[in-house]
Motif scaffolding. Structure first.
Motif, PDB file in Angstrom:
ATOM      1  N   SER A  90     -14.312   2.647   5.849  1.00  0.00           N
ATOM      2  CA  SER A  90     -13.041   3.502   5.754  1.00  0.00           C
ATOM      3  C   SER A  90     -13.268   4.806   6.534  1.00  0.00           C
ATOM      4  O   SER A  90     -14.504   5.083   6.986  1.00  0.00           O
ATOM      5  CB  SER A  90     -12.911   3.992   4.382  1.00  0.00           C
ATOM      6  OG  SER A  90     -12.687   2.958   3.702  1.00  0.00           O
ATOM      7  N   ALA A  91     -12.263   5.972   6.697  1.00  0.00           N
ATOM      8  CA  ALA A  91     -12.146   7.045   6.932  1.00  0.00           C
ATOM      9  C   ALA A  91     -13.102   7.841   6.215  1.00  0.00           C
ATOM     10  O   ALA A  91     -13.266   7.583   5.052  1.00  0.00           O
ATOM     11  CB  ALA A  91     -10.930   7.663   7.341  1.00  0.00           C
ATOM     12  N   PHE A 106      -8.543  -0.894   7.513  1.00  0.00           N
ATOM     13  CA  PHE A 106      -7.156  -0.289   7.289  1.00  0.00           C
ATOM     14  C   PHE A 106      -6.319  -0.630   8.435  1.00  0.00           C
ATOM     15  O   PHE A 106      -5.043  -0.494   8.107  1.00  0.00           O
ATOM     16  CB  PHE A 106      -7.378   1.104   7.104  1.00  0.00           C
ATOM     17  CG  PHE A 106      -6.460   1.956   6.852  1.00  0.00           C
ATOM     18  CD1 PHE A 106      -5.577   1.503   5.599  1.00  0.00           C
ATOM     19  CD2 PHE A 106      -6.253   3.272   7.399  1.00  0.00           C
ATOM     20  CE1 PHE A 106      -4.567   2.500   5.334  1.00  0.00           C
ATOM     21  CE2 PHE A 106      -5.033   4.190   6.878  1.00  0.00           C
ATOM     22  CZ  PHE A 106      -4.131   3.847   6.123  1.00  0.00           C
ATOM     23  N   GLU A 144     -10.417   5.599  10.641  1.00  0.00           N
ATOM     24  CA  GLU A 144     -11.502   4.599  10.666  1.00  0.00           C
ATOM     25  C   GLU A 144     -12.107   4.621  11.726  1.00  0.00           C
ATOM     26  O   GLU A 144     -13.494   4.272  11.891  1.00  0.00           O
ATOM     27  CB  GLU A 144     -10.973   3.384  10.294  1.00  0.00           C
ATOM     28  CG  GLU A 144     -10.318   3.135   8.654  1.00  0.00           C
ATOM     29  CD  GLU A 144      -9.727   4.176   7.939  1.00  0.00           C
ATOM     30  OE1 GLU A 144      -9.064   4.963   8.458  1.00  0.00           O
ATOM     31  OE2 GLU A 144      -9.800   4.171   6.671  1.00  0.00           O
ATOM     32  N   ARG A 148      -2.436   2.353   1.742  1.00  0.00           N
ATOM     33  CA  ARG A 148      -3.767   3.034   1.140  1.00  0.00           C
ATOM     34  C   ARG A 148      -4.689   2.190   0.448  1.00  0.00           C
ATOM     35  O   ARG A 148      -4.112   1.190  -0.321  1.00  0.00           O
ATOM     36  CB  ARG A 148      -3.298   4.144   0.253  1.00  0.00           C
ATOM     37  CG  ARG A 148      -2.505   5.070   0.720  1.00  0.00           C
ATOM     38  CD  ARG A 148      -2.879   5.982   2.223  1.00  0.00           C
ATOM     39  NE  ARG A 148      -4.266   6.517   2.227  1.00  0.00           N
ATOM     40  CZ  ARG A 148      -4.333   7.828   1.868  1.00  0.00           C
ATOM     41  NH1 ARG A 148      -3.566   8.739   1.544  1.00  0.00           N
ATOM     42  NH2 ARG A 148      -5.744   8.282   1.752  1.00  0.00           N
ATOM     43  N   GLY A 149      -6.127   2.273   0.769  1.00  0.00           N
ATOM     44  CA  GLY A 149      -6.891   1.436   0.271  1.00  0.00           C
ATOM     45  C   GLY A 149      -7.258   0.236   1.044  1.00  0.00           C
ATOM     46  O   GLY A 149      -7.817  -0.619   0.595  1.00  0.00           O
ATOM     47  N   GLY A 150      -6.610   0.143   2.240  1.00  0.00           N
ATOM     48  CA  GLY A 150      -6.467  -1.069   2.745  1.00  0.00           C
ATOM     49  C   GLY A 150      -7.626  -1.459   3.384  1.00  0.00           C
ATOM     50  O   GLY A 150      -7.731  -2.592   3.959  1.00  0.00           O
ATOM     51  N   SER A 151      -8.687  -0.695   3.541  1.00  0.00           N
ATOM     52  CA  SER A 151      -9.987  -1.353   4.270  1.00  0.00           C
ATOM     53  C   SER A 151     -10.599  -2.426   3.075  1.00  0.00           C
ATOM     54  O   SER A 151     -11.047  -3.097   3.731  1.00  0.00           O
ATOM     55  CB  SER A 151     -10.981  -0.196   4.490  1.00  0.00           C
ATOM     56  OG  SER A 151     -10.394   0.849   5.130  1.00  0.00           O
ATOM     57  N   ASP A 152     -10.147  -2.346   1.924  1.00  0.00           N
ATOM     58  CA  ASP A 152     -10.786  -3.479   1.300  1.00  0.00           C
ATOM     59  C   ASP A 152     -10.167  -4.806   1.747  1.00  0.00           C
ATOM     60  O   ASP A 152     -10.899  -5.669   1.757  1.00  0.00           O
ATOM     61  CB  ASP A 152     -10.343  -3.368  -0.236  1.00  0.00           C
ATOM     62  CG  ASP A 152     -10.805  -2.261  -1.244  1.00  0.00           C
ATOM     63  OD1 ASP A 152     -11.832  -1.921  -0.793  1.00  0.00           O
ATOM     64  OD2 ASP A 152     -10.162  -1.481  -1.717  1.00  0.00           O
ATOM     65  N   THR A 156      -7.940  10.464   5.796  1.00  0.00           N
ATOM     66  CA  THR A 156      -6.890   9.997   5.751  1.00  0.00           C
ATOM     67  C   THR A 156      -5.751  11.098   5.273  1.00  0.00           C
ATOM     68  O   THR A 156      -4.578  11.123   5.423  1.00  0.00           O
ATOM     69  CB  THR A 156      -6.847   8.649   5.127  1.00  0.00           C
ATOM     70  OG1 THR A 156      -7.757   7.804   5.639  1.00  0.00           O
ATOM     71  CG2 THR A 156      -5.587   7.774   5.209  1.00  0.00           C
TER      72      THR A 156
HETATM   73  N1  ASP Z   1      -8.735   5.428   4.720  1.00  0.00           N
HETATM   74  C1  ASP Z   1      -7.786   4.792   4.048  1.00  0.00           C
HETATM   75  C2  ASP Z   1      -7.227   5.410   2.867  1.00  0.00           C
HETATM   76  O1  ASP Z   1      -7.708   6.458   2.418  1.00  0.00           O
HETATM   77  C3  ASP Z   1      -8.105   3.121   3.730  1.00  0.00           C
HETATM   78  C4  ASP Z   1      -9.324   3.083   2.692  1.00  0.00           C
HETATM   79  O2  ASP Z   1     -10.033   3.944   2.582  1.00  0.00           O
HETATM   80  O3  ASP Z   1      -9.395   1.950   2.400  1.00  0.00           O
HETATM   81  O4  ASP Z   1      -6.334   4.876   2.199  1.00  0.00           O
END
Ligand code: ASP
Ligand code: ADP
Ligand code: MG
Length: 417
Positions: A41-42, A137, A74, A152-156, A47
């Motif tokens: 992730s970043a 992401f 990222e 958001r949260g897309g690295s998962d 982000t």
């Molecule tokens: N950096 C992105 C976010 O903060 C993706 C992630 O962290 O999964 O949403």
């Protein structure tokens, strides 16, 4: 050789010290004999800063340029981790989404992954024992070639998609908690870590507010049967005993879970708003007149309750929408007033949805009724209810959300001893 995907979230890569810690975790798995793809992730906060800059630049901006900006967070982490790994004598290179490529649809800002090409990664595992460090992401639109991001949260989701593409034995999600808990451990100190949770339950927990995993990532894991293991990046790599199962939570198929519990977890969300349409004419076609225009406006309606109005002649209709769509939803209803026929619209944004989730609900009756009684005893008023096979949700005043979560957590025997 078995393959492994290791994903590290924002707090786990917040500064160079943490990135060095991540590199030691990676080295540990390489030395244990795995072919490793790392998804990062970043760095924490980056982000958010990038998103804020886009808004400052222009409140209404081109979503394609938003993606061009927010995808960069990222990329920095991926490059830095590759540098640190090389410095530790681990052969590694960074990858951006377009270089694999990771192809997506064109829903800029919340794109869906369509295809991941893992062939080059696999070739390099084999021929060069090279670790792949991939920017999470982000992806690439399959036709236009423009950069997309996954929400958001897309690295998962990047991590699980890559795990499926390279047929990894497991996808490890390293984060700032050591697993999935019965509820958010930051809110309820008595929350208990789960050893295992079924995909379906995790899907509900995530969709209903637990942000530990992005919803789409769980969906992909379930579809491709990728075992997902949620664990802490703060555990020192040196302290891990390879002969023991590390602490964490395995997200897996229901059939692998032995001990049946009725309730597995509790989630809450303050991202919803309530709209009540008062004194609607009680006749066929009214629901269509209300929910049709909302659907056309791409507004997701969640809970719906209909009851008799105070006058006994008409009906009141209450429903919830994402709070980001609240104004738009009220506008849409106001425009459809003559087609619907009603007296007035009330609304509230200071509401919260608290949800109880468990596969055991399929085979046990009366689980929700117990909750209604317990909430009533605490004087918590329920504004709306929804139920489905393995969950139920109540809408309450936001001010009571933590009390409600704690009450239900105790009620269903989830508190740690
Ligand atoms: N950096 C992105 C976010 O903060 C993706 C992630 O962290 O999964 O949403
Ligand atoms: P990352 O940056 O590693 O992706 P996130 O902040 O997205 O991490 O997700 C981890 C956070 O999710 C935890 O710090 C925790 O507060 C929150 N969380 C919410 N519900 C739960 C739950 N049921 N179990 C564990 N963590 C949860
Ligand atoms: Mg996250």
């Amino acid at each position: 050789m078995a393959r492994l995907v290791m994903k590290f979230g924002g707090t786990s890569v917040a500064d160079l010290d943490r990135i060095r810690n991540v590199a030691r975790h990676v080295k540990r798995e390489v030395e244990a004999g795995y072919e490793v793809a790392v998804v990062v992730s970043a760095m924490a906060g980056v982000t958010n800063q990038l998103v804020a800059w886009c808004r400052d630049a222009a409140m209404l901006h081109d979503a394609r340029e938003y993606d061009a900006v927010v995808a960069t967070g990222e990329e920095v982490t991926a490059g830095l981790l590759a540098i640190v790994l090389e410095g530790m004598g681990v052969n590694a290179r960074s990858w951006q989404g377009w270089q694999l490529p990771i192809l997506t649809d064109n829903a800029h800002g919340s794109a869906r992954i369509l295809d991941v090409n893992g062939a080059e990664l696999i070739r390099r595992f084999r021929e060069q024992q090279q670790v792949a460090v991939i920017a999470g992401f982000q992806g690439l639109h399959k036709d236009t070639g423009r950069v997309t991001t996954l929400g958001r949260g897309g690295s998962d989701t990047s991590a699980v998609a890559i795990a499926a593409a390279i047929q990894a034995a497991r996808c490890d999600i390293y984060t700032d908690v050591d697993g999935v808990y019965t509820t958010d451990p930051r809110i309820v100190p008595k929350a208990r870590r789960l050893d295992k949770i079924a995909y379906e339950e995790m899907l509900e927990l995530a969709s209903l507010g637990a942000k530990v995993m992005q919803v789409r990532s769980v969906e992909l894991g379930m579809m491709h049967n990728v075992p997902i293991f949620v664990r802490s990046s703060f555990e020192k790599p040196e302290d891990i005993d390879p002969s023991k199962r590390p602490s964490g939570t395995l997200i897996c198929d229901e059939s692998e879970i032995m001990e049946e519990q009725i309730v597995t977890g509790i989630a809450y969300s303050k991202d919803e708003a309530q709209i009540s349409i008062r004194r609607v004419q009680d006749k066929p076609g009214v629901a269509a007149a209300i929910f049709g225009p909302l659907a056309d406006a791409n507004i997701n309606v969640d809970m719906i309750v209909q009851n008799v109005s105070a006058d006994g002649q008409t009906t009141d209709l209450t429903f919830t929408v994402p709070s980001a769509d609240y104004e738009r939803a009220r506008d849409t209803i106001a425009k459809a007033k003559s087609a619907i026929g009603f007296d007035r619209v009330d609304g509230a944004t200071d509401v919260a949805k608290v949800s109880v989730i468990g596969i055991g609900m399929r085979s046990h009756a009366g689980v929700a009724a117990k909750a209604f009684k317990a909430l009533a005893e605490r004087n918590i008023n329920i504004r709306a209810i929804t139920t489905s096979e393995i969950k139920f949700s109540v809408l309450i005043d936001a001010a009571y959300s933590e009390l409600a979560v704690r009450t239900l957590h105790t009620l269903y025997g989830l508190d740690k001893s």
